[in-house]
Design an enzyme around this catalytic site. Structure first.
Site, PDB file in Angstrom:
ATOM      1  N   ASP A 104       0.802  -1.327   0.025  1.00  0.00           N
ATOM      2  CA  ASP A 104       0.130   0.046   0.112  1.00  0.00           C
ATOM      3  C   ASP A 104       0.690   1.241  -0.029  1.00  0.00           C
ATOM      4  O   ASP A 104       0.440   2.337   0.407  1.00  0.00           O
ATOM      5  CB  ASP A 104      -0.996   0.192   1.100  1.00  0.00           C
ATOM      6  N   LYS A 154       9.893   5.256  18.075  1.00  0.00           N
ATOM      7  CA  LYS A 154       9.065   6.434  18.613  1.00  0.00           C
ATOM      8  C   LYS A 154      10.155   7.079  19.370  1.00  0.00           C
ATOM      9  O   LYS A 154      10.104   7.229  20.662  1.00  0.00           O
ATOM     10  CB  LYS A 154       7.574   5.999  19.455  1.00  0.00           C
ATOM     11  N   ASP A 212       2.019   6.352   2.246  1.00  0.00           N
ATOM     12  CA  ASP A 212       1.428   5.056   2.638  1.00  0.00           C
ATOM     13  C   ASP A 212      -0.023   5.224   2.523  1.00  0.00           C
ATOM     14  O   ASP A 212      -0.661   6.008   3.309  1.00  0.00           O
ATOM     15  CB  ASP A 212       1.874   4.480   4.129  1.00  0.00           C
TER      16      ASP A 212
HETATM   17  P1  GTP Z   1      -4.583  -1.720   8.744  1.00  0.00           P
HETATM   18  O1  GTP Z   1      -5.623  -2.776   9.283  1.00  0.00           O
HETATM   19  O2  GTP Z   1      -5.505  -0.419   8.453  1.00  0.00           O
HETATM   20  O3  GTP Z   1      -3.457  -1.358   9.621  1.00  0.00           O
HETATM   21  O4  GTP Z   1      -3.888  -2.080   7.599  1.00  0.00           O
HETATM   22  P2  GTP Z   1      -3.010  -3.223   6.972  1.00  0.00           P
HETATM   23  O5  GTP Z   1      -3.671  -4.415   7.706  1.00  0.00           O
HETATM   24  O6  GTP Z   1      -2.658  -3.232   5.605  1.00  0.00           O
HETATM   25  O7  GTP Z   1      -1.990  -3.088   8.098  1.00  0.00           O
HETATM   26  P3  GTP Z   1      -0.387  -2.206   7.334  1.00  0.00           P
HETATM   27  O8  GTP Z   1      -0.675  -1.064   6.691  1.00  0.00           O
HETATM   28  O9  GTP Z   1       0.451  -2.177   8.650  1.00  0.00           O
HETATM   29  O10 GTP Z   1       0.532  -3.234   6.493  1.00  0.00           O
HETATM   30  C1  GTP Z   1       1.513  -3.033   5.728  1.00  0.00           C
HETATM   31  C2  GTP Z   1       1.542  -3.882   4.353  1.00  0.00           C
HETATM   32  O11 GTP Z   1       1.598  -5.202   4.863  1.00  0.00           O
HETATM   33  C3  GTP Z   1       0.131  -3.907   3.710  1.00  0.00           C
HETATM   34  O12 GTP Z   1       0.581  -3.793   2.463  1.00  0.00           O
HETATM   35  C4  GTP Z   1      -0.613  -5.129   4.221  1.00  0.00           C
HETATM   36  O13 GTP Z   1      -1.332  -5.670   3.337  1.00  0.00           O
HETATM   37  C5  GTP Z   1       0.643  -6.219   4.413  1.00  0.00           C
HETATM   38  N1  GTP Z   1       0.396  -6.985   5.749  1.00  0.00           N
HETATM   39  C6  GTP Z   1      -0.029  -6.717   6.993  1.00  0.00           C
HETATM   40  N2  GTP Z   1      -0.134  -7.814   7.589  1.00  0.00           N
HETATM   41  C7  GTP Z   1       0.031  -8.856   6.868  1.00  0.00           C
HETATM   42  C8  GTP Z   1      -0.351 -10.046   6.971  1.00  0.00           C
HETATM   43  O14 GTP Z   1      -0.635 -10.637   8.155  1.00  0.00           O
HETATM   44  N3  GTP Z   1      -0.104 -10.871   5.827  1.00  0.00           N
HETATM   45  C9  GTP Z   1       0.186 -10.594   4.632  1.00  0.00           C
HETATM   46  N4  GTP Z   1       0.118 -11.326   3.486  1.00  0.00           N
HETATM   47  N5  GTP Z   1       0.205  -9.181   4.492  1.00  0.00           N
HETATM   48  C10 GTP Z   1      -0.035  -8.126   5.471  1.00  0.00           C
END
Ligand code: GTP
Length: 316
Positions: A104, A154, A212
């Protein structure tokens, strides 16, 4: 060369939008985030591995009908494994040095340069780093001659080791993925990188832009940034910074600045600014600012700073 794109997150910050569309399939100027990322990869990356958890069915369906010009392997997780666990789950598809992306982020990183740098340092891992003015709500790195020697979460004001934060793009040797424990929820940022500092972990700062796209505000910002870039690259002075899909119709309305309208949308007698309207929506007699509307929404009232999606509304 392979790239892993992490696209399994829940996307909670973009709810209720992500209740019906997983975040990686949300459009950025009318192209799904993950497809845009794949299309921007350098040619030497011929295989893309998508680490998927939430939204698996939709992702499978999307890539069945969409040819992105590269081999795409979709690797599901039964339970979300976190960023590190998700990489581990993809290990068997990796044949050498691998690029890894948070799915993202919208950035101006030059991946070819990053790969060159990684090779020249004989690094085990190289992280793209982004400079921020106020790093206190992020994690920063201590960088000495290109090598990461410490992570600091942080940092309190005045005690920051640097202003450089992790931008969610990595070049990794298989060795790093091999040390991630199997079938466990692991964060690559918190559980793995801090353990290997001083042992072949490098960082490369870049300039340009880094967004992001995971919050309503930053999702809009990413859309508007890409609109700017499209306009620049097409050398096309689009009045008012507006992108309207060719299948959509606008009647008797004032649109712009910063408006992106998806396919099969109909708008009449409305004033719209700083907003993304997703497919199949109908807008009549509304003044809309700084909002995300759709898909498939009928609207006839004024809206500001709001997501209106099929599964509900949220003011942000
Ligand atoms: P929020 O729930 O809004 O925090 O978004 P998110 O779930 O996408 O979490 P975050 O933005 O911290 O994740 C960063 C990137 O890692 C994103 O592209 C997510 O799709 C990916 N990501 C986070 N957790 C996982 C996971 O458990 N498995 C996979 N395959 N991708 C993950």
């Amino acid at each position: 060369m392979e790239a892993i794109i992490l696209v399994g997150g829940l996307g909670t910050r973009l709810r209720p939008l992500t209740k019906t569309i997983p975040k990686p399939l949300l459009p950025l100027v009318n192209i799904p985030m993950v497809e845009r990322m794949i299309r921007n990869l350098p040619e030497k990356i011929d295989t893309v591995i998508l680490a998927v958890s939430y939204g698996l069915e939709q992702m499978l369906e999307y890539f069945k009908k969409t040819n992105v010009g590269r081999k795409v392997i979709i690797v599901p997780e039964k339970e979300p494994l976190g960023t590190g666990g998700a990489m581990k789950n993809c290990e068997k598809y990796i044949t050498g040095t691998t690029a890894v992306f948070n799915g993202d982020v919208v950035t101006s990183i030059n991946l070819d340069e990053m790969i060159e740098y990684h090779k020249s340092k004989k690094a085990k891992g190289t992280l793209a780093l982004w400079e921020v003015e106020n790093p206190n709500r992020f994690g920063v790195v201590k960088l000495v001659k290109g090598e990461i020697l410490k992570f600091q979460e942080k940092p309190p004001k005045g005690e920051e080791l640097s202003n450089l934060i992790n931008a969610g793009t990595y070049i990794l040797e298989p060795e790093i993925i091999s040390i991630i424990p199997e079938n466990e929820k692991i964060s690559i940022e918190r559980d793995i990188y801090p353990k290997i500092v001083g042992n072949g972990l490098y960082g490369i700062p870049f300039e340009g832009y880094f967004i992001d796209a995971g919050t309503p505000e930053s999702y809009l910002e990413a859309n508007f940034k890409l609109l700017d870039i499209n306009i620049e690259s097409e050398n096309n002075e689009l009045k008012n910074k507006v992108h309207i899909h060719e299948t959509s119709k606008v009647v008797d309305s004032i649109i712009g600045p910063n408006v992106i309208i998806g396919p099969d949308v109909f708008i009449e007698k409305s004033v719209i600014s700083n907003t993304v309207i997703l497919s199949d929506s109908k807008i009549y007699g509304s003044t809309i600012n700084n909002s995300i509307i759709g898909p498939n929404i009928s609207l006839n009232h004024d809206v500001e700073n709001t997501i209106i999606a099929p599964e509900g509304e949220k003011i942000f």
